[in-house]
Design a protein around this motif. Structure first.
Motif, PDB file in Angstrom:
ATOM      1  N   CYS A  68      -3.792   1.372   7.163  1.00 21.01           N
ATOM      2  CA  CYS A  68      -3.740  -0.003   6.652  1.00 21.01           C
ATOM      3  C   CYS A  68      -4.678  -0.937   7.399  1.00 21.01           C
ATOM      4  O   CYS A  68      -5.115  -1.942   6.845  1.00 21.01           O
TER       5      CYS A  68
ATOM      6  N   TYR B 101       3.463  -3.253  -0.623  1.00 22.81           N
ATOM      7  CA  TYR B 101       2.079  -3.533  -0.997  1.00 22.81           C
ATOM      8  C   TYR B 101       1.750  -5.009  -0.793  1.00 22.81           C
ATOM      9  O   TYR B 101       0.604  -5.364  -0.511  1.00 22.81           O
TER      10      TYR B 101
ATOM     11  N   TRP C 262      -0.537   4.012   1.926  1.00 20.14           N
ATOM     12  CA  TRP C 262      -0.769   2.706   2.540  1.00 20.14           C
ATOM     13  C   TRP C 262       0.281   2.332   3.572  1.00 20.14           C
ATOM     14  O   TRP C 262       0.080   1.400   4.349  1.00 20.14           O
TER      15      TRP C 262
ATOM     16  N   PHE D  78       0.185  -5.111   9.180  1.00 21.22           N
ATOM     17  CA  PHE D  78       0.670  -5.679   7.925  1.00 21.22           C
ATOM     18  C   PHE D  78       1.058  -7.145   8.110  1.00 21.22           C
ATOM     19  O   PHE D  78       1.495  -7.565   9.186  1.00 21.22           O
TER      20      PHE D  78
ATOM     21  N   LEU E 218      -0.122  -6.197   2.352  1.00 22.82           N
ATOM     22  CA  LEU E 218      -1.558  -5.996   2.527  1.00 22.82           C
ATOM     23  C   LEU E 218      -2.344  -7.283   2.286  1.00 22.82           C
ATOM     24  O   LEU E 218      -3.529  -7.367   2.623  1.00 22.82           O
TER      25      LEU E 218
END
Length: 322
Positions: free
Chosen positions: A308, A60, A302, A11, A63
């Motif tokens: 991921c 999120y 996720w 990430f 990402l």
């Protein structure tokens, strides 16, 4: 998420707040909440959350490559910060597809990359099939095609892996209704009386929660623990489930030819018990421009460190950064 991300995570660094945000008036009583993050000159990537009834989650944003991509996030009708909260009127898949196209035009993007997970994959596919000329790339994970098989698996099939969870779920129902848990729960959750729908929502959502992660947290037993937001989410889910997601039978595979020429990726966790890899495989047979990744030891959401990695790698490829 219920635990911190690893220090060697794929990430990107945390993003404290969106760069810009606001409500978009949809003209029929709904206002959807949207946010932008990342590079204002970067390739736009619209992130489609799950559910139905989910919302933008802060992680999120991680990402999105902040140096090369521009993250576009929105809460679907009735969800998150969209208004009115929990509204079911004029809340259908075609309405959400229209909202996405309205948001794209409002933000001034000629084309964008679409990323969707779980129910978000369903909506992302419906949008891409309706507006293929606006999609520069498409990445879907936890693929849910809303077919009878997919619905059967969610209500019954996963019970072969989680027998004690599904037995506890169904034991909450009167014995006379246990042969049709789908019908029984949908009737209760869609009932307007909170005394009826609140407890049913809690039971169903706690059962589902056990299928989402490889190491799920222990479910709560106190019905008072469920939040108003979670109840609204469950009622939106029941609204869509009761209407077969407002899609024609087998629509997403039938219309997969409309995805021809769109580069993309289909990503599935081998251990995804919510949306098993069969649907990802079936979609890959119908969409030849997509790369298929079935990720060992990965689950559904996720926040899974293994899941991921290919998502981020495929977004980098599609934005020319990989």
């Amino acid at each position: 998420m219920n635990w911190p991300l690893r220090q060697d995570t794929a990430f990107f660094p945390p993003v404290a707040a969106p760069r810009v945000s606001g409500h978009l008036d949809c003209g029929d009583g709904h206002q959807i909440w949207w946010e932008l993050t990342g590079d204002p000159a970067g390739v736009p990537v619209v992130v489609v959350h799950g559910g139905p009834g989910g919302a933008i989650r802060p992680y999120y944003r991680r990402l999105i490559d902040p140096d090369r991509q521009q993250g576009v996030f929105f809460d679907q009708r009735g969800c998150g910060q969209s208004l009115p909260a929990g509204a079911l009127d004029r809340n259908t898949t075609p309405d959400l597809v229209t909202d996405m196209e309205r948001l794209r035009a409002h933000l001034g993007f000629a084309r964008w990359i679409v990323l969707g997970g779980s129910w978000g994959s369903t909506l992302a596919l419906a949008y891409a099939q309706a507006h293929p000329q606006r999609v520069a790339g498409l990445v879907v994970s936890g693929v849910y095609l809303a077919r009878p098989f997919d619905q059967w698996w969610w209500w019954h099939g996963a019970g072969h892996v989680f027998p004690e969870v599904f037995a506890a779920r169904d034991a909450w129902l009167p014995a006379s209704e246990r042969s049709d848990p789908r019908g029984a729960f949908l009737r209760r959750i869609r009932d307007p009386d909170p005394a009826i729908h609140r407890e049913a929502a809690h039971v169903l959502m706690m059962a589902e929660g056990q299928t989402l992660d490889l190491w799920p947290v222990a479910p709560g037993e106190d019905f008072a623990e469920i939040t108003d937001g979670a109840v609204r989410s469950a009622r939106i889910f029941a609204h869509y489930e009761a209407h077969d997601y407002f899609l024609a039978p087998d629509q997403l595979l039938r219309d997969a030819a409309r995805l021809a020429g769109i580069p993309g990726a289909i990503i599935a966790g081998r251990s995804d018990m919510c949306t098993p890899p069969q649907s990802a495989w079936d979609l890959a047979q119908a969409w030849s421009d997509a790369r298929l990744h079935i990720v060992p030891a990965a689950g559904h959401r996720w926040n899974d460190e293994q899941l991921c990695r290919p998502i981020i790698a495929e977004l980098a490829r599609l934005t020319g950064a990989g």
